[in-house]
Design an enzyme around this catalytic site. Structure first.
Site, short mmCIF file in Angstrom:
data_model
loop_
_atom_site.label_atom_id
_atom_site.label_comp_id
_atom_site.label_asym_id
_atom_site.label_seq_id
_atom_site.Cartn_x
_atom_site.Cartn_y
_atom_site.Cartn_z
N GLY A 151 -4.52 3.04 2.08
CA GLY A 151 -4.62 2.54 3.45
C GLY A 151 -3.30 2.28 4.13
O GLY A 151 -3.24 1.54 5.11
N ASN A 164 0.84 -1.19 0.00
CA ASN A 164 0.00 0.00 0.00
C ASN A 164 0.88 1.25 0.00
O ASN A 164 1.91 1.28 0.67
CB ASN A 164 -0.90 0.00 1.24
CG ASN A 164 -1.90 -1.14 1.23
OD1 ASN A 164 -2.47 -1.46 0.19
ND2 ASN A 164 -2.11 -1.77 2.38
N HIS A 184 6.50 -2.33 3.25
CA HIS A 184 6.31 -3.74 3.61
C HIS A 184 5.46 -4.39 2.55
O HIS A 184 4.50 -3.81 2.04
CB HIS A 184 5.64 -3.86 4.99
CG HIS A 184 4.47 -2.94 5.20
ND1 HIS A 184 4.62 -1.61 5.50
CD2 HIS A 184 3.14 -3.16 5.12
CE1 HIS A 184 3.43 -1.05 5.62
NE2 HIS A 184 2.51 -1.96 5.37
N LEU A 185 5.84 -5.62 2.25
CA LEU A 185 5.08 -6.45 1.31
C LEU A 185 4.17 -7.32 2.16
O LEU A 185 4.64 -8.10 2.99
CB LEU A 185 6.08 -7.30 0.53
CG LEU A 185 5.84 -7.71 -0.91
CD1 LEU A 185 5.31 -6.58 -1.76
CD2 LEU A 185 7.14 -8.28 -1.46
N HIS A 186 2.85 -7.16 1.96
CA HIS A 186 1.90 -8.08 2.59
C HIS A 186 1.88 -9.37 1.77
O HIS A 186 1.68 -9.31 0.54
CB HIS A 186 0.48 -7.50 2.57
CG HIS A 186 0.27 -6.28 3.40
ND1 HIS A 186 -0.29 -6.33 4.66
CD2 HIS A 186 0.51 -4.98 3.15
CE1 HIS A 186 -0.40 -5.10 5.14
NE2 HIS A 186 0.08 -4.25 4.25
P1 AMP Z 1 -0.39 -0.97 5.91
O1 AMP Z 1 -1.80 -0.62 6.30
O2 AMP Z 1 -0.25 -1.46 4.50
O3 AMP Z 1 0.58 0.14 6.25
O4 AMP Z 1 -0.02 -2.23 6.79
C1 AMP Z 1 0.48 -2.16 8.09
C2 AMP Z 1 0.31 -3.55 8.66
O5 AMP Z 1 1.13 -3.65 9.80
C3 AMP Z 1 -1.12 -3.86 9.11
O6 AMP Z 1 -1.58 -5.03 8.44
C4 AMP Z 1 -0.97 -4.08 10.60
O7 AMP Z 1 -1.82 -5.09 11.09
C5 AMP Z 1 0.48 -4.45 10.74
N1 AMP Z 1 1.09 -4.15 12.02
C6 AMP Z 1 1.00 -3.01 12.74
N2 AMP Z 1 1.72 -3.10 13.87
C7 AMP Z 1 2.30 -4.34 13.86
C8 AMP Z 1 3.16 -5.04 14.74
N3 AMP Z 1 3.61 -4.48 15.90
N4 AMP Z 1 3.53 -6.29 14.44
C9 AMP Z 1 3.10 -6.87 13.29
N5 AMP Z 1 2.30 -6.26 12.39
C10 AMP Z 1 1.89 -5.01 12.68
#
Ligand code: AMP
Ligand code: ZN
Length: 113
Positions: free
Chosen positions: A92, A86, A99-101
């Site tokens: 979002g 994203n 980060h790559l989901h």
């Molecule tokens: P985005 O919305 O693409 O920026 O994704 C951020 C992601 O990070 C979301 O899916 C969150 O659930 C995840 N996230 C936030 N804090 C943490 C954490 N401490 N450990 C693992 N994942 C996290």
């Protein structure tokens, strides 16, 4: 810099780490949106995909190869998975360290929400 994912890289905040090498880190998303939901991040801080430069080309390729390896380890490579990055608010993005989901383990819908 107050970056959550840099703190995970430095082990100042715990995470369920599933892969690590000198360039990338992968860990389980704390709020999974699918049966398999991992995040692959570079150890280098890059705020958004717009901040990726030519010097990061190999690093970005390595992120994708890491995601592929995790998908294979989780046995979702053959059934299929989705890689998402994203960028900024309409997409979002909430954590401003790229980060790559890696999402899988269920059927993904298209178009995405
Ligand atoms: P985005 O919305 O693409 O920026 O994704 C951020 C992601 O990070 C979301 O899916 C969150 O659930 C995840 N996230 C936030 N804090 C943490 C954490 N401490 N450990 C693992 N994942 C996290
Ligand atoms: Zn960071």
């Amino acid at each position: 810099m107050n970056c959550l994912f840099c703190k995970i890289v430095k082990k100042e905040i715990p995470a369920k780490i599933i892969y690590e090498d000198e360039r990338v880190l992968a860990f389980e998303d704390v709020n999974p949106q699918a049966p398999a939901h991992s995040l692959v991040i570079p150890k280098k801080h890059i705020s958004t995909s717009l901040d990726i430069t030519a010097e990061d080309n190999e690093l970005i390729g390595h992120m994708f190869q890491t995601a592929n390896k995790i998908a294979q380890d989780k046995n979702i490579a053959g059934s299929g998975f989705r890689l998402v990055m994203n960028c900024n608010s309409d997409a979002g993005q909430t954590v401003f360290h790229i980060h790559l989901h890696l999402l899988g383990g269920r059927i993904m819908h298209w178009p995405p929400g």
